[in-house]
Each structure stands twice: as structure tokens, then as C-alpha cells.
Write a protein that holds these residues in place. Structure first.
Motif, PDB file in Angstrom:
ATOM      1  N   TYR A 275      -5.189 -10.697  -4.295  1.00  0.00           N
ATOM      2  CA  TYR A 275      -4.004  -9.839  -4.328  1.00  0.00           C
ATOM      3  C   TYR A 275      -3.406  -9.840  -5.733  1.00  0.00           C
ATOM      4  CZ  TYR A 275       0.699  -8.117  -3.337  1.00  0.00           C
ATOM      5  OH  TYR A 275       1.864  -7.390  -3.352  1.00  0.00           O
TER       6      TYR A 275
ATOM      7  N   THR B 105      -6.286   0.415  -3.990  1.00  0.00           N
ATOM      8  CA  THR B 105      -7.543   1.180  -4.011  1.00  0.00           C
ATOM      9  C   THR B 105      -8.030   1.504  -2.598  1.00  0.00           C
ATOM     10  OG1 THR B 105      -8.697  -0.942  -4.256  1.00  0.00           O
ATOM     11  CG2 THR B 105      -8.368   0.372  -6.244  1.00  0.00           C
ATOM     12  N   GLU B 106      -7.612   0.712  -1.621  1.00  0.00           N
ATOM     13  CA  GLU B 106      -8.006   0.990  -0.237  1.00  0.00           C
ATOM     14  C   GLU B 106      -7.475   2.345   0.217  1.00  0.00           C
ATOM     15  OE1 GLU B 106      -7.351  -0.898   4.240  1.00  0.00           O
ATOM     16  OE2 GLU B 106      -7.095  -2.163   2.470  1.00  0.00           O
ATOM     17  N   HIS B 107      -6.324   2.744  -0.338  1.00  0.00           N
ATOM     18  CA  HIS B 107      -5.733   4.045   0.001  1.00  0.00           C
ATOM     19  C   HIS B 107      -5.909   5.040  -1.143  1.00  0.00           C
ATOM     20  CE1 HIS B 107      -3.703   2.588   3.677  1.00  0.00           C
ATOM     21  NE2 HIS B 107      -3.705   1.438   3.032  1.00  0.00           N
TER      22      HIS B 107
ATOM     23  N   GLN C  37      -7.485  -4.671  -4.666  1.00  0.00           N
ATOM     24  CA  GLN C  37      -8.042  -4.148  -3.422  1.00  0.00           C
ATOM     25  C   GLN C  37      -6.997  -3.727  -2.385  1.00  0.00           C
ATOM     26  OE1 GLN C  37     -10.723  -7.392  -2.314  1.00  0.00           O
ATOM     27  NE2 GLN C  37     -12.430  -6.384  -3.364  1.00  0.00           N
ATOM     28  N   VAL C  38      -5.738  -3.663  -2.793  1.00  0.00           N
ATOM     29  CA  VAL C  38      -4.697  -3.172  -1.881  1.00  0.00           C
ATOM     30  C   VAL C  38      -4.500  -1.669  -2.066  1.00  0.00           C
ATOM     31  CG1 VAL C  38      -2.247  -3.278  -1.262  1.00  0.00           C
ATOM     32  CG2 VAL C  38      -3.503  -5.393  -1.767  1.00  0.00           C
TER      33      VAL C  38
ATOM     34  N   ILE D  51     -11.175   1.973  -8.920  1.00  0.00           N
ATOM     35  CA  ILE D  51     -12.080   1.114  -8.153  1.00  0.00           C
ATOM     36  C   ILE D  51     -13.080   0.431  -9.087  1.00  0.00           C
ATOM     37  CG2 ILE D  51     -13.922   1.113  -6.425  1.00  0.00           C
ATOM     38  CD1 ILE D  51     -12.459   3.370  -4.995  1.00  0.00           C
TER      39      ILE D  51
ATOM     40  N   SER E 279       0.276  -0.752   3.449  1.00  0.00           N
ATOM     41  CA  SER E 279      -0.131   0.457   2.729  1.00  0.00           C
ATOM     42  C   SER E 279      -0.068   0.272   1.221  1.00  0.00           C
ATOM     43  CB  SER E 279       0.741   1.643   3.151  1.00  0.00           C
ATOM     44  OG  SER E 279       2.094   1.426   2.790  1.00  0.00           O
TER      45      SER E 279
ATOM     46  N   SER F 237      -5.533   8.771   3.356  1.00  0.00           N
ATOM     47  CA  SER F 237      -6.602   8.273   2.489  1.00  0.00           C
ATOM     48  C   SER F 237      -7.550   9.429   2.170  1.00  0.00           C
ATOM     49  CB  SER F 237      -7.368   7.135   3.169  1.00  0.00           C
ATOM     50  OG  SER F 237      -8.273   6.535   2.285  1.00  0.00           O
TER      51      SER F 237
ATOM     52  N   GLU G 145     -11.435  -2.429 -10.993  1.00  0.00           N
ATOM     53  CA  GLU G 145     -11.242  -3.585 -10.111  1.00  0.00           C
ATOM     54  C   GLU G 145     -12.572  -4.315  -9.890  1.00  0.00           C
ATOM     55  OE1 GLU G 145      -9.258  -3.045  -6.455  1.00  0.00           O
ATOM     56  OE2 GLU G 145      -7.311  -2.668  -7.386  1.00  0.00           O
ATOM     57  N   GLU G 146     -13.638  -3.545  -9.630  1.00  0.00           N
ATOM     58  CA  GLU G 146     -14.943  -4.163  -9.382  1.00  0.00           C
ATOM     59  C   GLU G 146     -15.429  -4.933 -10.601  1.00  0.00           C
ATOM     60  OE1 GLU G 146     -17.382  -0.918  -8.161  1.00  0.00           O
ATOM     61  OE2 GLU G 146     -16.774  -1.047  -6.045  1.00  0.00           O
TER      62      GLU G 146
END
Length: 285
Positions: free
Chosen positions: A31, A37-39, A34-35, A12, A59, A258, A15-16
């Protein structure tokens, strides 16, 4: 064989940091950022010969396969969804290898199989047209009063003699040579997998069940298990199919959880839904 022992996606924080650097850029999508890392999908361990990524739409299981395939430079047939940031995301990933990835390794997607079936239909359609032309040529040549006048006429003489010496079906088969049998969609899809998967390689399969009947899915399960056991192959799959999820010695990652977690295939909601349905209707069988 292991080939790929671990794959690490950006954290995360990574990515940030990247998204902070491009904050002045005009874009409509980041894209594949953030795909996953959401899970909380960060590290996948491939310590089993078969690894399965399970999860619903969105997912990230297909994204994960495409990223891994791009990072490893695997062969593929069909194009896939790339954005301006796909390469940046791949650069932030890390693949932990055990030796070189074999040259026959590839990713096989639903689009690959669908394109193959369309091409096969087109090829068969072309042969059907050619067959009708040959039927007409057969009758013309068989009843022809042709006589050889010079060597320039030799090719026509061969056709006339062939028509006179063969039945219509024999003539057409001889002229068509390697005919292409028209398979059902399920047969064509299964043939594509068995044709592309060779010995001693790494294969990524994205929802292979899409083109296969339940019977063909079970045949594919046997083929994959045999390819692992006897031919040194390693597989990473994304699937919803209970048949594929049940493969022997498969490690299943549940991307719907998650954070992501490893689960027994019988614990997955999709499989439980099938189980409950058949339990409810067991007296009807």
C-alpha cells in the motif's frame, strides 16, 4: 483560483517496474501501490473549482487525497496510514500546478474532526470541574472575615471583594473568563470546518459528512459554494453524501467505475438508491 490543475498517479507499468525492483524484500503490504490502478485511476483533472471523488470502501478515494496532500505538502492535524512504500509511491506521482499552493491549504479528515470534538469535550470537562471549585470559593470568600495584613494578602483581598460585589454567576463568569461552549457533535464538526477553511487556498476534505447531520451537511454545502464564489477557494472532496455530491459546478469522478469516469451526480448508484427509496415511500410524506 485553480492552484492545482492536474494530478497524475503512477501507471500500471510504473507500479510493476517498482514492485519488480523490490521483489526480494520481505513485506506484508505494498500500500498504496495497486489500489488506484485497480480502478484505472491515473490522471485527475481539476478544471472545476470543486472536484468530488465518489466510490465505496476500498475504491481509493481517501488514498488519493492523502497522496495528493503529501505531494503538495499540505497542512494536516491527525496522523494517517503510512506504510514503508508511501513515500516511494508519492515520488512517482506528478502534480501540475498553476502558481504556488497557498500556505493555508490543508487536508481535513474525519480523524481531524473527531480529535477536535474529543479535545473540546475534555476542555469543557475541565471547565466544569473548575466551575464547581469556583462555586465553593465564592461562598468562602463572600462570607470571609478576611482582613488585609500585608501586601502578600492583596490577591486574596481582590477575591474577597469580587465575591462580595458580584452574584455567584457573575463571579464564576469573571473568574473563568473565556468559557468554552459545549456544542453538539454536529455543531462542533461544522465549527471545525468553518474555522479551518480560510480565503484563497486549496482544501481537501475526506468524507466531511461523517460528523454532520443532513441539515449541517447542507449548511456546509452553502459554505463551500460561497468560499469558492467569493473567497477564491478550491476544493477536492471524497464523499458519499448526496448533499455534497449535488454542489453547483462540481466535477464528480466515479471511482467505482472501472475505468474511472466522470458522471453526473444523479447517475451515481448511491444517489439513485436514495431516490428510489423516497419514490417508493412518497405517499407517506
Amino acid at each position: 483560483m485553480i492552484y492545482l490543475s492536474q494530478f497524475i498517479f503512477p501507471s500500471i507499468e510504473m507500479e510493476e517496474n517498482f514492485l519488480h525492483l523490490i521483489r526480494e524484500t520481505c513485506f506484508t503490504t505494498v500500500y498504496p501501490f495497486q489500489v488506484l490502478t485497480e480502478h484505472v485511476v491515473h490522471t485527475l483533472d481539476f478544471d472545476e473549482p470543486i472536484t468530488v471523488l465518489y466510490g465505496g470502501n476500498g475504491s481509493g478515494k481517501t488514498t488519493a487525497l492523502n497522496v495528493i496532500a503529501e505531494k503538495l505538502g499540505l497542512q494536516r492535524d491527525a496522523l494517517y496510514n503510512r506504510t514503508n512504500f508511501f513515500g516511494d509511491f508519492v515520488d512517482l506521482c506528478e502534480a501540475v500546478l498553476e502558481g504556488e499552493i497557498p500556505k493555508d491549504s490543508r487536508i481535513i479528515t474525519s480523524d481531524d474532526v473527531f480529535d477536535f470534538m474529543l479535545n473540546l469535550r475534555s476542555l469543557n470537562a475541565g471547565i466544569d470541574t473548575k466551575r464547581e471549585e469556583l462555586f465553593e470559593n465564592y461562598h468562602e470568600n463572600k462570607h470571609s472575615e478576611f482582613q488585609l495584613q500585608s501586601l502578600d494578602d492583596y490577591e486574596q483581598l481582590v477575591k474577597v471583594n469580587l465575591a462580595r460585589s458580584k452574584s455567584k454567576s457573575q463571579y464564576v463568569k469573571k473568574q473563568l473568563k473565556n468559557n468554552v461552549r459545549e456544542h453538539s457533535n454536529g455543531e462542533s464538526g461544522y465549527f471545525y470546518f468553518t474555522n479551518k477553511i480560510q480565503e484563497n487556498a486549496l482544501y481537501l476534505l475526506d468524507e466531511p459528512e461523517n460528523s454532520l447531520s443532513p441539515e449541517r451537511q447542507q449548511e456546509l454545502v452553502k459554505f463551500i459554494e460561497d468560499s469558492v464564489r467569493f473567497f477564491g477557494c478550491k476544493f477536492i472532496l471524497a464523499t458519499h453524501s448526496p448533499f455534497l455530491l449535488s454542489m453547483k459546478n462540481a466535477k464528480v469522478y466515479d471511482l467505482d467505475a472501472s475505468p474511472m469516469q466522470v458522471r453526473n451526480w444523479t447517475e451515481l448508484p448511491n444517489v439513485r438508491a436514495y431516490f428510489d427509496f423516497f419514490q417508493e415511500h412518497k405517499d407517506e410524506f
